[in-house]
Structure formats: structure tokens, C-alpha cells
Design an enzyme around this catalytic site. Sequence first.
Site, PDB file in Angstrom:
ATOM      1  N   SER A  55       1.280  -1.264   0.138  1.00  0.00           N
ATOM      2  CA  SER A  55       0.070  -0.184   0.426  1.00  0.00           C
ATOM      3  C   SER A  55       1.155   1.347   0.220  1.00  0.00           C
ATOM      4  O   SER A  55       1.751   1.153  -0.279  1.00  0.00           O
ATOM      5  CB  SER A  55      -1.165   0.347   1.134  1.00  0.00           C
ATOM      6  OG  SER A  55      -2.075  -0.805   1.220  1.00  0.00           O
ATOM      7  N   SER A  76      -8.056   1.037  -3.510  1.00  0.00           N
ATOM      8  CA  SER A  76      -8.763   1.123  -2.364  1.00  0.00           C
ATOM      9  C   SER A  76      -6.481   1.029  -1.845  1.00  0.00           C
ATOM     10  O   SER A  76      -6.341   1.881  -0.597  1.00  0.00           O
ATOM     11  CB  SER A  76      -8.986  -0.494  -2.105  1.00  0.00           C
ATOM     12  OG  SER A  76      -8.117  -1.475  -1.818  1.00  0.00           O
ATOM     13  N   SER A  93      -5.235   5.049  -1.433  1.00  0.00           N
ATOM     14  CA  SER A  93      -6.219   5.925  -1.057  1.00  0.00           C
ATOM     15  C   SER A  93      -6.058   5.995   0.486  1.00  0.00           C
ATOM     16  O   SER A  93      -7.734   5.899   0.977  1.00  0.00           O
ATOM     17  CB  SER A  93      -7.801   5.808  -1.342  1.00  0.00           C
ATOM     18  OG  SER A  93      -8.899   6.864  -1.334  1.00  0.00           O
ATOM     19  N   LYS A  94      -4.883   6.322   0.945  1.00  0.00           N
ATOM     20  CA  LYS A  94      -4.884   5.874   2.567  1.00  0.00           C
ATOM     21  C   LYS A  94      -3.823   7.016   3.417  1.00  0.00           C
ATOM     22  O   LYS A  94      -3.755   7.986   2.377  1.00  0.00           O
ATOM     23  CB  LYS A  94      -4.324   5.097   2.766  1.00  0.00           C
ATOM     24  CG  LYS A  94      -4.723   3.438   1.975  1.00  0.00           C
ATOM     25  CD  LYS A  94      -3.968   2.539   2.107  1.00  0.00           C
ATOM     26  CE  LYS A  94      -4.654   1.014   1.593  1.00  0.00           C
ATOM     27  NZ  LYS A  94      -5.795   0.688   2.495  1.00  0.00           N
ATOM     28  N   CYS A 141      -5.033  -0.448   8.681  1.00  0.00           N
ATOM     29  CA  CYS A 141      -4.751  -1.052   7.454  1.00  0.00           C
ATOM     30  C   CYS A 141      -3.009  -1.819   7.694  1.00  0.00           C
ATOM     31  O   CYS A 141      -2.193  -1.261   8.218  1.00  0.00           O
ATOM     32  CB  CYS A 141      -3.775   0.579   6.940  1.00  0.00           C
ATOM     33  SG  CYS A 141      -3.015  -0.278   4.863  1.00  0.00           S
ATOM     34  N   HIS A 153      -9.236  -7.208  -4.392  1.00  0.00           N
ATOM     35  CA  HIS A 153      -7.279  -6.369  -4.163  1.00  0.00           C
ATOM     36  C   HIS A 153      -6.160  -7.159  -5.343  1.00  0.00           C
ATOM     37  O   HIS A 153      -6.684  -8.116  -4.877  1.00  0.00           O
ATOM     38  CB  HIS A 153      -6.225  -6.751  -2.368  1.00  0.00           C
ATOM     39  CG  HIS A 153      -5.750  -6.208  -1.910  1.00  0.00           C
ATOM     40  ND1 HIS A 153      -4.692  -6.272  -2.038  1.00  0.00           N
ATOM     41  CD2 HIS A 153      -6.088  -4.452  -1.210  1.00  0.00           C
ATOM     42  CE1 HIS A 153      -3.460  -4.761  -1.334  1.00  0.00           C
ATOM     43  NE2 HIS A 153      -4.807  -4.212  -1.183  1.00  0.00           N
ATOM     44  N   MET A 200      -4.487  -7.036   1.652  1.00  0.00           N
ATOM     45  CA  MET A 200      -3.958  -6.235   3.351  1.00  0.00           C
ATOM     46  C   MET A 200      -3.883  -6.891   3.775  1.00  0.00           C
ATOM     47  O   MET A 200      -3.728  -8.044   4.137  1.00  0.00           O
ATOM     48  CB  MET A 200      -5.947  -6.157   2.336  1.00  0.00           C
ATOM     49  CG  MET A 200      -6.816  -5.599   2.113  1.00  0.00           C
ATOM     50  SD  MET A 200      -7.500  -6.390   0.909  1.00  0.00           S
ATOM     51  CE  MET A 200      -9.000  -6.852   2.425  1.00  0.00           C
TER      52      MET A 200
END
Length: 392
Positions: free
Chosen positions: A19, A66, A69-70, A104, A310, A314
Site C-alpha cells: 500500500s 483502495s 487511497s490512504k 491498515c 485487491h 491487505m
Amino acid sequence: MSYQPQIKVPATYMRGGTSKGVFFLKDELPEAAQQPGEARDKLLLRVIGSPDPYEKQIDGMGGATSSTSKTVIISKSEQSDHDVDYLFGQVSIDKPFVDWSGNCGNLSAAVGPFAINNGLIPAERIPENGIVEVKIWQANITKTIIAHVPIKNGQVQEMGDFELDGVTFPAAEVRVDFVAPADGEGALFPTGNLIDQLDVPDIGTFEATMINAGIPTVFIKAESLGYTGTELQADINNDKKALETFETIRAYGAVKMGLIENITEAANRQHTPKIAIVAGPKTYTASSGKVVEADSVDVLIRALSMGKLHHAMMGTAAVAISAAAAIPGTLVNIAAGGKERNSVTFGHPSGTLKVGAEASKVGEQWSIDKAIMSRSARIIMQGWVHVPAETF
């Protein structure tokens, strides 16, 4: 109309695991955004470039997935026995809200390096060469994470030869321990069952393992939806009906897990729970072109995040996978061969990942003492992110 200059907010853009996110020190945020509420949410939405009806986030730092976008807010810990407090905000791409309901796991690997680089760890604890243990309070879910950060020549070591499927370039390994990762008040299985019958009107009834470890996750068998477990992103993300089906199942799973009272609430809780399909080992070709042999994995998992499959896995869902795999009788454990284990190697769209978990049972109640995985992290850019003055 009079237009004001943009404001500048100190920020660091970091990759953690598979991520990326924008990291802030809490006390460097504009004063109005240092507290939870509308001002903070509006700031983070504008930083990332949401809501964007085009779903591209062109006018912000987000990457329209996703995984990208953190946002992360770090501060000196208010817990006497922790180093830093870590607050994670999952920013919706096309809707005007920030989901604060979960962690996360991937970006957890970047929190320790960020804390060290920003002077939140006392200098006397940082060796010339070695490992620093950074004790992190995960404020979203009130859990402890311990990051083992490598140090070389007195600085965070970022480069190395650790390879992580889903990340193009190798880097230094950061081991991350998730301590007692069951979400909430230790309710590992919120329904009390290892496998439930999940009734979804107009779609079907599915066997499901619903677990709160790392992040609330609903596991269902891939074959029950006509999948093999070897699917890549395009196989699911290009199928609008399939995505709607997964979202409906996720909503009913959220109700059964007690996370929401009505399925209509799921639209404003996109980050949790996750939904994943599980299958036994099979040979497949990952998105990179790498062939993953059946005998190199224990189980196959495909997980959705924020309504899309994904590209890898994750980090928090990997914790849920490790926990479920460690407990005989769950769908994940059965698909992985049905034996007791303290680690599992699973196949995902980008390749494979090995994760570990320490499970224990008192009476009829299972608990996970610790889940362990290795990730990597790297600073991509430091400086200021600019946002219009009228944002909040």
C-alpha cells in the site's frame, strides 16, 4: 470572487507493504484538523482527491485504488507503555467520507520507520547497527503492534534484498507483530461459530467463517460462487454483477458479525469487514507472469477491499488469514489441509505470502496471542501537500 492561496501541510508519502499513503504528524496538521471531525475528514479527502466521480483522484495524492487511497496520522503515544499512536483513515474514492473503522496492516510496516525518522523514538534507543522495536498503539482498533525496524549506520535501513510479491522492487525487511489481534473485546468469532450458514436473500446461503483478527473478515468458499480461487483482478473487477454480489454478501456478513444493524449501513462502512474467497492449492499464473505452483502454497485466498479485488493482500486480512488457518475447523484451515499449524503460505493475485499466528484455546474459546508477518517500507517523497484554503 476572491481566491485564497493554498495552504501547505507537512507530509510524507510512504509505501508500506503493498500500500501507499500520506503520513502526517498530528501536531503539524492545521489546528482544526488535529481533532476528529468534519475539518479533519475534509482535509484528508482533499489531500487524496476525493470524492471523485471519475474515480481517478487526478486532483490529489490518491492512486484510485483502495491500496493507494490512504492516510495516516502519527503522534507521540498517549499510552504510557507505547511509543506512538497510529491512526489510519481509509479515504473513499467516489464518496465524501473517511472510514476510521479499521487498521491498515500494510502501512503498519511504515509507522515505525516514520516514527524514527521524525524523532519520536529517543536517540539512545537507536543503535548504530541493529534493530529497533517500535511499540505502536493502533488507535482505530485499540491494539498493540510491534514493528522491528532495521537500522544501518544510525539510520533507518530502507534498501535490502527482501522481496514482497505485489511490490516491484526489493527493500529491507520489517517484521511486524500484531499482538492479541482479535478486534473489539476479544471476540475472535463474533457469532461463536467457526463456520456459519450465511443467508443472503436472492443470492443464496453460504458457509462462512467470520473472524475478528487484524480486521473483521468474512471467508466463503470460492466454489460456492463459481470461482476456483486462482482469479486475478480483471476476472472479478471487470464483472459489475460479481462486485455487486460480493458487496451484498459482505453487507449481510457485517450484520451477522454485529458490526452494523442494517445492510443499508454497509455503504458507509466500506473498509470493514473484508470479504474473501478461499480454495485449496492449485497452480496458477500471478499478475506478474510468475507461475505459482500448487505445492508452494497451503491455500488460495482472494480478498476484496473497498469493493474491488485487491491486487495482492491487505496486511490486516493476512492477519485474519493466519488466525483462521491456525484454528482447526475454519474454512481457511480446512482448505489448507485441516491440521494444526502456526504458519501458512497463501497464494494471492500477485504471488504468495507466508504469515504466522500463535493460537491458544481455553475451554471452548480460541484466542490469537500474536500474528506475525514481514513487510517492507520506503519513503517516496517528503515535503508539503497543498490544499485549497477553503477546504475546511
